[in-house]
Design a protein around this motif. Structure first.
Motif, mmCIF file in Angstrom:
data_model
loop_
_atom_site.group_PDB
_atom_site.id
_atom_site.type_symbol
_atom_site.label_atom_id
_atom_site.label_comp_id
_atom_site.label_asym_id
_atom_site.label_seq_id
_atom_site.Cartn_x
_atom_site.Cartn_y
_atom_site.Cartn_z
ATOM 1 N N LEU A 50 1.095 -0.720 -0.071
ATOM 2 C CA LEU A 50 -0.070 0.104 -0.144
ATOM 3 C C LEU A 50 0.814 1.433 -0.315
ATOM 4 N N ARG A 51 0.698 2.296 -0.498
ATOM 5 C CA ARG A 51 1.246 3.934 -0.429
ATOM 6 C C ARG A 51 -0.037 4.760 -0.295
ATOM 7 N N ARG A 52 0.285 5.989 0.019
ATOM 8 C CA ARG A 52 -0.502 7.050 0.483
ATOM 9 C C ARG A 52 -0.896 7.363 -0.784
ATOM 10 N N GLY A 53 -2.283 7.792 -0.448
ATOM 11 C CA GLY A 53 -2.947 7.926 -2.238
ATOM 12 C C GLY A 53 -3.896 6.665 -2.140
ATOM 13 N N ASP A 54 -3.846 5.872 -1.928
ATOM 14 C CA ASP A 54 -4.536 4.300 -2.461
ATOM 15 C C ASP A 54 -5.700 4.599 -1.758
ATOM 16 N N VAL A 55 -6.486 4.347 -2.974
ATOM 17 C CA VAL A 55 -8.484 4.391 -1.707
ATOM 18 C C VAL A 55 -8.537 3.046 -1.999
ATOM 19 N N ARG A 56 -9.367 2.602 -1.178
ATOM 20 C CA ARG A 56 -10.016 1.356 -0.181
ATOM 21 C C ARG A 56 -11.257 1.215 -1.408
ATOM 22 N N ASP A 57 -11.681 0.096 -1.397
ATOM 23 C CA ASP A 57 -12.270 -0.646 -2.389
ATOM 24 C C ASP A 57 -13.702 -1.296 -1.360
ATOM 25 N N MET A 103 -12.249 5.124 1.702
ATOM 26 C CA MET A 103 -10.980 5.400 3.075
ATOM 27 C C MET A 103 -9.356 5.341 2.540
ATOM 28 N N THR A 104 -9.264 6.113 2.596
ATOM 29 C CA THR A 104 -7.519 6.617 1.594
ATOM 30 C C THR A 104 -6.496 6.461 2.883
ATOM 31 N N VAL A 105 -5.291 5.412 2.102
ATOM 32 C CA VAL A 105 -4.113 5.476 2.816
ATOM 33 C C VAL A 105 -2.720 6.872 3.020
ATOM 34 N N GLU A 106 -2.821 7.407 4.201
ATOM 35 C CA GLU A 106 -1.887 8.567 4.492
ATOM 36 C C GLU A 106 -1.217 7.886 5.025
ATOM 37 N N ALA A 107 -0.749 6.652 5.204
ATOM 38 C CA ALA A 107 0.830 6.350 5.654
ATOM 39 C C ALA A 107 0.405 5.071 5.812
ATOM 40 N N VAL A 108 1.725 4.469 5.405
ATOM 41 C CA VAL A 108 2.105 3.131 5.931
ATOM 42 C C VAL A 108 3.189 2.437 6.103
ATOM 43 N N ARG A 109 4.120 1.861 7.445
ATOM 44 C CA ARG A 109 4.823 1.229 8.392
ATOM 45 C C ARG A 109 4.770 -0.108 8.195
ATOM 46 N N VAL A 110 5.397 -1.117 7.353
ATOM 47 C CA VAL A 110 5.963 -1.933 8.068
ATOM 48 C C VAL A 110 7.088 -2.672 8.624
ATOM 49 N N GLU A 111 6.560 -3.608 9.901
ATOM 50 C CA GLU A 111 7.374 -3.978 11.336
ATOM 51 C C GLU A 111 7.479 -5.713 10.944
ATOM 52 N N GLU A 112 8.638 -6.648 10.609
ATOM 53 C CA GLU A 112 8.101 -7.715 11.282
ATOM 54 C C GLU A 112 7.236 -8.211 10.571
ATOM 55 N N SER A 127 -9.528 9.910 10.703
ATOM 56 C CA SER A 127 -8.092 9.226 10.427
ATOM 57 C C SER A 127 -8.466 7.666 11.846
ATOM 58 N N TRP A 128 -7.675 7.002 11.326
ATOM 59 C CA TRP A 128 -7.381 5.961 12.073
ATOM 60 C C TRP A 128 -5.972 4.377 11.594
ATOM 61 N N ASN A 129 -5.969 4.041 12.737
ATOM 62 C CA ASN A 129 -4.581 3.155 12.484
ATOM 63 C C ASN A 129 -4.960 1.642 12.217
ATOM 64 N N GLN A 130 -4.897 1.301 11.206
ATOM 65 C CA GLN A 130 -5.101 -0.284 11.527
ATOM 66 C C GLN A 130 -4.032 -1.138 11.428
ATOM 67 N N MET A 131 -3.742 -2.317 11.506
ATOM 68 C CA MET A 131 -2.808 -3.545 11.088
ATOM 69 C C MET A 131 -3.111 -4.886 10.440
ATOM 70 N N TYR A 132 -2.414 -5.245 9.956
ATOM 71 C CA TYR A 132 -2.967 -6.193 8.591
ATOM 72 C C TYR A 132 -1.940 -7.112 8.815
ATOM 73 N N ASP A 133 -1.864 -8.423 8.122
ATOM 74 C CA ASP A 133 -0.513 -9.023 8.023
ATOM 75 C C ASP A 133 0.399 -8.956 6.655
ATOM 76 N N ALA A 134 1.711 -8.469 6.288
ATOM 77 C CA ALA A 134 1.868 -8.300 5.290
ATOM 78 C C ALA A 134 1.452 -8.468 4.106
ATOM 79 N N ASP A 135 1.073 -9.656 3.926
ATOM 80 C CA ASP A 135 0.561 -10.448 2.516
ATOM 81 C C ASP A 135 -0.660 -10.815 2.037
ATOM 82 N N ALA A 136 -1.390 -9.954 3.434
ATOM 83 C CA ALA A 136 -2.856 -10.334 3.296
ATOM 84 C C ALA A 136 -3.291 -8.702 1.781
ATOM 85 N N SER A 137 -4.057 -9.159 1.174
ATOM 86 C CA SER A 137 -4.739 -9.046 0.043
ATOM 87 C C SER A 137 -6.126 -7.652 0.529
ATOM 88 N N ILE A 138 -5.601 -6.121 -0.659
ATOM 89 C CA ILE A 138 -6.241 -4.950 0.377
ATOM 90 C C ILE A 138 -6.836 -5.344 -1.488
#
Length: 126
Positions: A69-76, A81-90, A104-115
């Motif tokens: 995901l990257r800033r500006g992506d719009v969820r279907d 819902m538009t992505v403001e920021a993404v940080r990947v950690e472990e 705005s709010w934060n959500q966590m996903y498995d890195a390989d989750a399909s969005i």
């Protein structure tokens, strides 16, 4: 502005004491709506988002991994819902989303989750 019947009118927006007044005047009549400043900001954000969507042309539906995901992506989905920021950690993608109403709010996903996305954001410098 033009209504759904092709009738032209005037839209006026102005402070109205501690509120914001929006007046719609058409040849057939008019209405005035009063909004708190917070609700007026939500309306402005929603209008801005809708204008961006209209200018972007037809939707290009895609599915990406959460860590792509990257800033500006719009969820279907039924809510914008538009992505403001993404940080990947472990193996976890921490995504900050923004609504069309400016929340705005934060959500966590498995890195390989399909969005599923309605539209991809622009890369920096694009």
């Amino acid at each position: 502005m033009t209504d759904e019947h092709g009738e032209s009118g005037i839209l006026e927006i102005a402070p109205a004491g501690a509120e914001v007044g929006i007046t719609v005047a058409m040849p057939s009549g008019g209405h005035t709506f009063l909004f708190t400043p917070a609700r007026a900001r939500e309306l402005a954000a929603a209008l801005g988002f809708a204008a961006d969507e209209a200018e972007s042309g037809p939707a290009r539906h895609v599915t990406v991994r959460a860590d792509e995901l990257r800033r500006g992506d719009v969820r279907d989905g039924d809510r914008a819902m538009t992505v403001e920021a993404v940080r990947v950690e472990e193996g976890t993608a921490h995504v900050t989303w923004a609504s069309g109403a400016g929340r705005s709010w934060n959500q966590m996903y498995d890195a390989d989750a399909s969005i599923p996305l309605r539209r991809r954001g622009r890369l920096p410098g694009a």
